[in-house]
Design a protein around this motif. Sequence first.
Motif, PDB file in Angstrom:
ATOM      1  N   GLU A 280       0.831  -1.206   0.000  1.00 56.79           N
ATOM      2  CA  GLU A 280       0.000   0.000   0.000  1.00 56.79           C
ATOM      3  C   GLU A 280       0.865   1.254   0.000  1.00 56.79           C
ATOM      4  O   GLU A 280       0.556   2.228  -0.690  1.00 56.79           O
ATOM      5  CB  GLU A 280      -0.932   0.018   1.222  1.00 56.79           C
ATOM      6  N   ALA A 281       1.941   1.238   0.783  1.00 57.88           N
ATOM      7  CA  ALA A 281       2.836   2.398   0.812  1.00 57.88           C
ATOM      8  C   ALA A 281       3.510   2.590  -0.539  1.00 57.88           C
ATOM      9  O   ALA A 281       3.726   3.719  -0.986  1.00 57.88           O
ATOM     10  CB  ALA A 281       3.888   2.217   1.913  1.00 57.88           C
ATOM     11  N   PHE A 282       3.825   1.489  -1.216  1.00 58.67           N
ATOM     12  CA  PHE A 282       4.406   1.557  -2.565  1.00 58.67           C
ATOM     13  C   PHE A 282       3.417   2.183  -3.533  1.00 58.67           C
ATOM     14  O   PHE A 282       3.755   3.100  -4.298  1.00 58.67           O
ATOM     15  CB  PHE A 282       4.784   0.142  -3.020  1.00 58.67           C
ATOM     16  N   ASP A 283       2.172   1.696  -3.514  1.00 61.77           N
ATOM     17  CA  ASP A 283       1.153   2.203  -4.441  1.00 61.77           C
ATOM     18  C   ASP A 283       0.867   3.682  -4.215  1.00 61.77           C
ATOM     19  O   ASP A 283       0.560   4.416  -5.159  1.00 61.77           O
ATOM     20  CB  ASP A 283      -0.149   1.404  -4.293  1.00 61.77           C
ATOM     21  N   ALA A 284       0.972   4.120  -2.956  1.00 63.20           N
ATOM     22  CA  ALA A 284       0.726   5.531  -2.643  1.00 63.20           C
ATOM     23  C   ALA A 284       1.894   6.421  -3.057  1.00 63.20           C
ATOM     24  O   ALA A 284       1.761   7.644  -3.111  1.00 63.20           O
ATOM     25  CB  ALA A 284       0.452   5.698  -1.155  1.00 63.20           C
ATOM     26  N   GLY A 285       3.063   5.808  -3.331  1.00 63.70           N
ATOM     27  CA  GLY A 285       4.225   6.588  -3.737  1.00 63.70           C
ATOM     28  C   GLY A 285       5.100   7.033  -2.583  1.00 63.70           C
ATOM     29  O   GLY A 285       6.070   7.757  -2.790  1.00 63.70           O
ATOM     30  N   VAL A 286       4.781   6.597  -1.364  1.00 66.11           N
ATOM     31  CA  VAL A 286       5.551   7.022  -0.197  1.00 66.11           C
ATOM     32  C   VAL A 286       6.911   6.340  -0.154  1.00 66.11           C
ATOM     33  O   VAL A 286       7.942   6.987   0.089  1.00 66.11           O
ATOM     34  CB  VAL A 286       4.757   6.737   1.102  1.00 66.11           C
TER      35      VAL A 286
ATOM     36  N   GLN B  12      10.631  -4.228  -0.672  1.00 74.22           N
ATOM     37  CA  GLN B  12      11.582  -5.060   0.055  1.00 74.22           C
ATOM     38  C   GLN B  12      12.692  -4.248   0.722  1.00 74.22           C
ATOM     39  O   GLN B  12      12.935  -4.385   1.912  1.00 74.22           O
ATOM     40  CB  GLN B  12      12.206  -6.097  -0.906  1.00 74.22           C
ATOM     41  N   ALA B  13      13.366  -3.411  -0.063  1.00 76.71           N
ATOM     42  CA  ALA B  13      14.545  -2.701   0.441  1.00 76.71           C
ATOM     43  C   ALA B  13      14.171  -1.618   1.445  1.00 76.71           C
ATOM     44  O   ALA B  13      13.082  -1.042   1.385  1.00 76.71           O
ATOM     45  CB  ALA B  13      15.322  -2.090  -0.724  1.00 76.71           C
ATOM     46  N   GLY B  14      15.101  -1.344   2.340  1.00 78.00           N
ATOM     47  CA  GLY B  14      14.875  -0.282   3.322  1.00 78.00           C
ATOM     48  C   GLY B  14      15.104   1.098   2.759  1.00 78.00           C
ATOM     49  O   GLY B  14      14.615   2.086   3.316  1.00 78.00           O
ATOM     50  N   ILE B  15      15.858   1.206   1.668  1.00 81.27           N
ATOM     51  CA  ILE B  15      16.152   2.491   1.048  1.00 81.27           C
ATOM     52  C   ILE B  15      15.588   2.513  -0.367  1.00 81.27           C
ATOM     53  O   ILE B  15      15.853   1.596  -1.156  1.00 81.27           O
ATOM     54  CB  ILE B  15      17.668   2.761   0.996  1.00 81.27           C
ATOM     55  N   ALA B  16      14.816   3.514  -0.681  1.00 80.89           N
ATOM     56  CA  ALA B  16      14.348   3.751  -2.045  1.00 80.89           C
ATOM     57  C   ALA B  16      15.142   4.931  -2.583  1.00 80.89           C
ATOM     58  O   ALA B  16      14.846   6.082  -2.279  1.00 80.89           O
ATOM     59  CB  ALA B  16      12.850   4.048  -2.072  1.00 80.89           C
TER      60      ALA B  16
END
Length: 355
Positions: free
Chosen positions: A83-89, A94-98
């Motif tokens: 959900e956080a990925f889909d929201a763009g946050v 998987q990874a801790g750093i984007a």
Amino acid sequence: MRYFAEVNGMLIDSKPLLAVAYGKQHPARGPLSVRLFSGGEETRRALKRFGIELVINAIEPPGRMYGEIPDCPPGTTFKDRREAFDAGVHRTTQAGIAGQAGGTQSICLSDGYSDDEIQGDLITYTGAGGRDANTGRHIADQKLEKGNLGLVENYKLGRPVRVLVKESVLTARKAHNQYVYLGLFTVTNWGWGTRDGWKVLIYQLRVVAGESLLPGELATALTRGEDVTPPRRSAHVNRITRNYDVAASVKRLYDNACQICGTRLVTAAGPYSEGAHIRPLGIPHNGPDTLENILCLCPNCHVLFDGHALTVRPDSTVMNLGRPTGKLKVAEGHGLNFEHLAYQEQFSTAYSELS
């Protein structure tokens, strides 16, 4: 993918809408906390009972967006990292750093990594890599590359980082599996340390005032089962939006060499320089955040320039407290506006007369 109610052409987030709708139906109980809803089909079915049909916003947000994400204020909760990925946050599940070597957009604190610490408004965060996937223990040295190097770039540019945290990190309760978006943080320090005998990168991040939840306060609230307190903001805020790509551009243009003294500093993380605005941003100067209003300077010259000791004449002569000290280097392609330099000189001269 997120669900919204469409009202007069506007998309309204579904979870807070359901919370308010419940309060309307049960005035004595009042609205529910948005933390009680996971979103998706569950919220869609619930709102349908109130006669509200939801639409799906399937537009994927850009993967490399720095700063705030529309419709995701600090305190927004997600049932999982998807959900956080889909929201763009946080654009990785998987990874801790984007992030990349040129900059990091967000980090996520998950349980199982005892290296990370939260103290008041400060987060101590250990970089990515060098861990065993099963035990979480370090089995190799971390490297200053990819998102790790991106956090250093954010430190150098003053660029903010979004921080997502699993509730169990804050409460030490394994059953708390939701994720909370804390808001924007700046990297205030970085360096090397050791964990399990291996070299690791250690970063300190501090909340951006008014743009983040205080992790310490949030941890206390969640442990007590209380609602998340929104960030404290003024009713009227004049905020300067920095374009960090401009500073990066002027640094590339001069290969991080100072336009005034020619110094080129090289650190363990690579070359370092600072983008200095000529006409300051904000009231009363209202300088633009554009290439024509920014110089590539070393830290020393930046301090002297902002401290009204260094000025530049129309013929590019650099003056140090009224005495010529050299020429300003201006590369082809740097459309420098000398009116801004004249403004800075006039302002600095007036400042010196008052001192």
